[in-house]
Design a protein around this motif. Sequence first.
Motif, PDB file in Angstrom:
ATOM      1  N   THR A 463       0.759  -1.229  -0.010  1.00  0.00           N
ATOM      2  CA  THR A 463      -0.119  -0.009   0.058  1.00  0.00           C
ATOM      3  C   THR A 463       0.799   1.188   0.148  1.00  0.00           C
ATOM      4  O   THR A 463       0.352   2.300  -0.392  1.00  0.00           O
ATOM      5  N   TYR A 464       2.172   1.305   0.356  1.00  0.00           N
ATOM      6  CA  TYR A 464       3.077   2.331   0.511  1.00  0.00           C
ATOM      7  C   TYR A 464       3.161   2.940  -0.885  1.00  0.00           C
ATOM      8  O   TYR A 464       3.010   4.374  -0.887  1.00  0.00           O
ATOM      9  N   PRO A 465       3.220   2.372  -1.967  1.00  0.00           N
ATOM     10  CA  PRO A 465       3.435   3.283  -3.253  1.00  0.00           C
ATOM     11  C   PRO A 465       2.254   4.139  -3.546  1.00  0.00           C
ATOM     12  O   PRO A 465       1.995   5.083  -4.079  1.00  0.00           O
ATOM     13  N   THR A 466       1.058   3.591  -3.150  1.00  0.00           N
ATOM     14  CA  THR A 466      -0.285   4.503  -3.245  1.00  0.00           C
ATOM     15  C   THR A 466      -0.243   5.789  -2.434  1.00  0.00           C
ATOM     16  O   THR A 466      -0.652   6.765  -2.698  1.00  0.00           O
ATOM     17  N   SER A 467       0.123   5.504  -1.127  1.00  0.00           N
ATOM     18  CA  SER A 467       0.481   6.439  -0.230  1.00  0.00           C
ATOM     19  C   SER A 467       1.596   7.340  -0.899  1.00  0.00           C
ATOM     20  O   SER A 467       1.146   8.844  -0.930  1.00  0.00           O
ATOM     21  N   ARG A 468       2.428   6.958  -1.345  1.00  0.00           N
ATOM     22  CA  ARG A 468       3.601   7.803  -1.991  1.00  0.00           C
ATOM     23  C   ARG A 468       3.101   8.735  -3.072  1.00  0.00           C
ATOM     24  O   ARG A 468       3.212   9.768  -3.188  1.00  0.00           O
ATOM     25  N   LYS A 469       2.349   8.144  -3.950  1.00  0.00           N
ATOM     26  CA  LYS A 469       1.735   8.636  -5.174  1.00  0.00           C
ATOM     27  C   LYS A 469       0.809   9.708  -4.661  1.00  0.00           C
ATOM     28  O   LYS A 469       0.626  10.872  -5.203  1.00  0.00           O
ATOM     29  N   THR A 470      -0.323   9.276  -3.810  1.00  0.00           N
ATOM     30  CA  THR A 470      -1.403  10.341  -3.728  1.00  0.00           C
ATOM     31  C   THR A 470      -1.146  11.513  -2.702  1.00  0.00           C
ATOM     32  O   THR A 470      -1.583  12.599  -3.076  1.00  0.00           O
ATOM     33  N   LEU A 471      -0.067  11.389  -1.727  1.00  0.00           N
ATOM     34  CA  LEU A 471       0.182  12.334  -0.968  1.00  0.00           C
ATOM     35  C   LEU A 471       1.597  13.080  -1.350  1.00  0.00           C
ATOM     36  O   LEU A 471       1.947  14.001  -0.664  1.00  0.00           O
ATOM     37  N   ARG A 472       1.964  12.766  -2.704  1.00  0.00           N
ATOM     38  CA  ARG A 472       3.295  13.229  -3.256  1.00  0.00           C
ATOM     39  C   ARG A 472       4.301  13.369  -2.236  1.00  0.00           C
ATOM     40  O   ARG A 472       4.697  14.378  -1.787  1.00  0.00           O
ATOM     41  N   LEU A 473       4.759  12.219  -1.774  1.00  0.00           N
ATOM     42  CA  LEU A 473       5.697  12.030  -0.772  1.00  0.00           C
ATOM     43  C   LEU A 473       7.174  12.380  -1.290  1.00  0.00           C
ATOM     44  O   LEU A 473       7.979  12.662  -0.703  1.00  0.00           O
ATOM     45  N   MET A 474       7.326  11.743  -2.763  1.00  0.00           N
ATOM     46  CA  MET A 474       8.557  12.205  -3.401  1.00  0.00           C
ATOM     47  C   MET A 474       8.596  13.300  -4.319  1.00  0.00           C
ATOM     48  O   MET A 474       7.407  13.285  -5.172  1.00  0.00           O
ATOM     49  N   VAL A 475       9.134  14.508  -3.970  1.00  0.00           N
ATOM     50  CA  VAL A 475       9.302  15.460  -5.015  1.00  0.00           C
ATOM     51  C   VAL A 475      10.375  15.737  -5.499  1.00  0.00           C
ATOM     52  O   VAL A 475      11.569  15.879  -4.959  1.00  0.00           O
ATOM     53  N   ASP A 476      10.562  15.690  -7.048  1.00  0.00           N
ATOM     54  CA  ASP A 476      11.837  15.472  -7.813  1.00  0.00           C
ATOM     55  C   ASP A 476      12.566  17.171  -7.952  1.00  0.00           C
ATOM     56  O   ASP A 476      13.810  16.988  -7.842  1.00  0.00           O
ATOM     57  N   ASP A 477      11.763  17.887  -8.044  1.00  0.00           N
ATOM     58  CA  ASP A 477      12.351  19.237  -8.395  1.00  0.00           C
ATOM     59  C   ASP A 477      12.435  20.195  -6.786  1.00  0.00           C
ATOM     60  O   ASP A 477      12.053  21.475  -7.308  1.00  0.00           O
ATOM     61  N   VAL A 478      12.574  19.725  -5.962  1.00  0.00           N
ATOM     62  CA  VAL A 478      12.703  20.485  -4.675  1.00  0.00           C
ATOM     63  C   VAL A 478      13.610  21.519  -4.728  1.00  0.00           C
ATOM     64  O   VAL A 478      14.857  21.061  -4.921  1.00  0.00           O
ATOM     65  N   GLU A 480      16.441  23.394  -2.320  1.00  0.00           N
ATOM     66  CA  GLU A 480      16.858  23.399  -0.981  1.00  0.00           C
ATOM     67  C   GLU A 480      17.297  24.791  -0.709  1.00  0.00           C
ATOM     68  O   GLU A 480      17.043  25.064   0.587  1.00  0.00           O
ATOM     69  N   GLN A 481      17.684  25.769  -1.386  1.00  0.00           N
ATOM     70  CA  GLN A 481      17.898  27.008  -1.182  1.00  0.00           C
ATOM     71  C   GLN A 481      16.677  27.947  -0.762  1.00  0.00           C
ATOM     72  O   GLN A 481      16.558  28.718   0.209  1.00  0.00           O
ATOM     73  N   ASN A 482      15.469  27.787  -1.680  1.00  0.00           N
ATOM     74  CA  ASN A 482      14.363  28.685  -1.619  1.00  0.00           C
ATOM     75  C   ASN A 482      13.243  27.579  -1.886  1.00  0.00           C
ATOM     76  O   ASN A 482      12.556  27.713  -2.960  1.00  0.00           O
ATOM     77  N   PRO A 483      13.002  26.985  -1.101  1.00  0.00           N
ATOM     78  CA  PRO A 483      11.938  25.741  -0.807  1.00  0.00           C
ATOM     79  C   PRO A 483      10.552  26.427  -0.984  1.00  0.00           C
ATOM     80  O   PRO A 483      10.022  27.235  -0.830  1.00  0.00           O
ATOM     81  N   ASN A 484       9.725  25.485  -1.992  1.00  0.00           N
ATOM     82  CA  ASN A 484       8.304  25.767  -2.341  1.00  0.00           C
ATOM     83  C   ASN A 484       7.540  24.600  -1.726  1.00  0.00           C
ATOM     84  O   ASN A 484       6.234  24.710  -1.771  1.00  0.00           O
ATOM     85  N   ASP A 485       8.097  23.479  -1.067  1.00  0.00           N
ATOM     86  CA  ASP A 485       7.332  22.302  -0.492  1.00  0.00           C
ATOM     87  C   ASP A 485       8.040  22.009   0.693  1.00  0.00           C
ATOM     88  O   ASP A 485       9.332  22.004   0.800  1.00  0.00           O
ATOM     89  N   ILE A 486       7.262  21.173   1.624  1.00  0.00           N
ATOM     90  CA  ILE A 486       7.895  20.601   2.702  1.00  0.00           C
ATOM     91  C   ILE A 486       8.994  19.523   2.736  1.00  0.00           C
ATOM     92  O   ILE A 486       9.639  19.144   3.799  1.00  0.00           O
ATOM     93  N   SER A 487       8.872  19.021   1.343  1.00  0.00           N
ATOM     94  CA  SER A 487       9.975  17.868   0.955  1.00  0.00           C
ATOM     95  C   SER A 487      11.339  18.291   1.095  1.00  0.00           C
ATOM     96  O   SER A 487      12.253  17.626   1.257  1.00  0.00           O
ATOM     97  N   TYR A 488      11.608  19.755   1.161  1.00  0.00           N
ATOM     98  CA  TYR A 488      12.949  20.030   1.423  1.00  0.00           C
ATOM     99  C   TYR A 488      13.704  19.661   2.599  1.00  0.00           C
ATOM    100  O   TYR A 488      14.947  19.484   2.698  1.00  0.00           O
ATOM    101  N   VAL A 489      12.812  19.420   3.585  1.00  0.00           N
ATOM    102  CA  VAL A 489      13.603  18.791   4.995  1.00  0.00           C
ATOM    103  C   VAL A 489      14.436  17.526   4.700  1.00  0.00           C
ATOM    104  O   VAL A 489      15.196  17.195   5.531  1.00  0.00           O
ATOM    105  N   PHE A 490      13.919  16.505   3.678  1.00  0.00           N
ATOM    106  CA  PHE A 490      14.720  15.575   3.356  1.00  0.00           C
ATOM    107  C   PHE A 490      15.300  15.380   1.997  1.00  0.00           C
ATOM    108  O   PHE A 490      15.662  14.671   1.705  1.00  0.00           O
TER     109      PHE A 490
END
Length: 619
Positions: A463-478, A480-490
């Motif tokens: 089920t994890y792939p469904t969570s990853r896709k629906t909640l956008r857990l992985m963001v490619d173009d984050v 790090e200097q001027n973030p526009n999404d919370i994914s910058y923390v990792f």
Amino acid sequence: MAASHLSGGRVNLAILREAARKELLECLDKCDGTKAVVWDEQLTGPFGLIAEYSLLKEHEVDKMFQLRPGRLPVANVNNIIFLCRPKLALMEIVAQNILKEEETGGSRKEFHIFFVPRKSLLCEQKLKELGVYGTFSNVDEYTLDLIPFDSDLLSMEIDSTFRDCYLEDDMTSMYYAAKSLMSVQALYGIIPTVCGKGDCARHVADMMLRMRRELAGTEPQITPQIDCLLLLDRTVDLMTPLPTQLTYEGLIDEIFGINNTSVKLPPEKFASSKQQTGGPQEMPTEPKKLVLNSAEELYAEARDRNFHAIGPLLSRKAKLISAQMKERHGAKTVGEIKQFVSRLPHMQAAKISLANHTTIAEMIKEVTDSDHFMESLTVQQEFLNGIDTDKVNPYIEDCIARKEPIIKILRLVCIQSVANNGMKQKTLDYYKREILQTYGYEHLITLNNLDRAGLLTVQKQRTYPTSRKTLRLMVDDVSEQNPNDISYVFSGYAPLSVRLAQFLARPGWRSIEEVLRILPGPTFEEAQRIPVGLRKKRTSVGGGSESPKVTLVYFLGGVTYAEIAALRFLSQQEDSLSDYIIATTKIINGHTWLEGLMDTLCPAPFPDSSSTSKSKGRR
């Protein structure tokens, strides 16, 4: 940053600290005369955030000792006050202290014990069995629940919550969490909306609602200052504590460990040039202790940034301070000189702060630039993206072969397992066999604990792939200097727990019902009735839009600094619908979290040959 965003706002968490301080002093004042306070070691840090030693001295506290087995240090006082958690093991130490003290004779002393945060019948029974219960003049409790760590952060600092709930089936800490929410509502008003996800979250909500019914309308009549309570069970998001945090504060915690807002650092790195050239005898030996909170301007600005943004920030600050110091050459009139002198203490403090954080950043960079760190990070990112999660990983094999710290191995295999909803039996058995053969069979219980906690399991429905896709857990173009999404923390991974908070604010959980169904535990929303006269009137800001709601996000089982940074990031957005306050049972990282789930089998020592021959002779 976000801390100042809230401190000037509607919810002043200092009121909680003042209430806790007042209750502590009331406990001390129950004992007439001079006092020696004996602290449970794990309470020393939290109490340091509540009351300074100078304040305790005003209430006749002459001595302070840590609770240790054996005899207490000599203290010429009238009262000995024990402040400790309700743990049976500690009762034996308390009893030992009292019996040894009475053996020495001397002037008669009164003994008192205050349990933190609640009294325990089991502990009282244990004191009776040990023959010291009747010695106490006072057996009471000090209800220290949530401790304010910053202007938007509260923690109960209970180490074993996750373990207690999921391995020991002990829900005591959830009762403490429910009581802490009652304390919050007594000071800040009833929270109108209560949402949550997970078994423990449901348990806490039910207890809190029952406690409110038992009060039957006798609560303080206060206009609500908090609009929404979001209770999140750690099992809903087992992934986020496991990868390496990549914010400045997160990395300080990962590498050096932050305890009760303080960090201890290698002293030689902070030695002055004179000390460094003066030989070993000139070098400081005590660790450099720094307090890390939003009271320090530079740290407030730096702590929630991705580490890659720290270098440019420190460089800008250095240029700014240099420019300010040069202004003294342009000061000609008495007024201008006076103005410069008045700003000097602030500039000197900023200069010291900059030097400290430059040194810390350099130490972190030494670690993050190493091959070991980068290789581990690459494997973590691959697992988070769902790459090669269903087979044995060569890097993990190499780490085991090199006998790297077992915590590192466990973190990596747990990331792989959670990202894949468990492993194939063959892969799991291979990892377990390699770990036990390399690190010893005493870790068998630890591996079993990780299985029971859902961190290292045989594969179930994916089920994890469904969570990853629906909640956008992985963001490619984050960025790090001027973030526009919370994914910058990792650097690319968005904490699932914070995504849930984000979706709750906009557009609401109905939009992610499919994901909520596959995440563990119940999903709920309750409304608490507020008397009409106390209902909050929405105020407008700036261009006429409504001011953001205040949401208290309560993490049951621990929260990481990366999640805290992500919630602060959401608070700071111009279009934010919510200001976030964070509460937790404990601030954790992957190392401390897994360490709390570890058990080591200690084999009984083999009898020596002489004792064996004696026993044979007796037969």
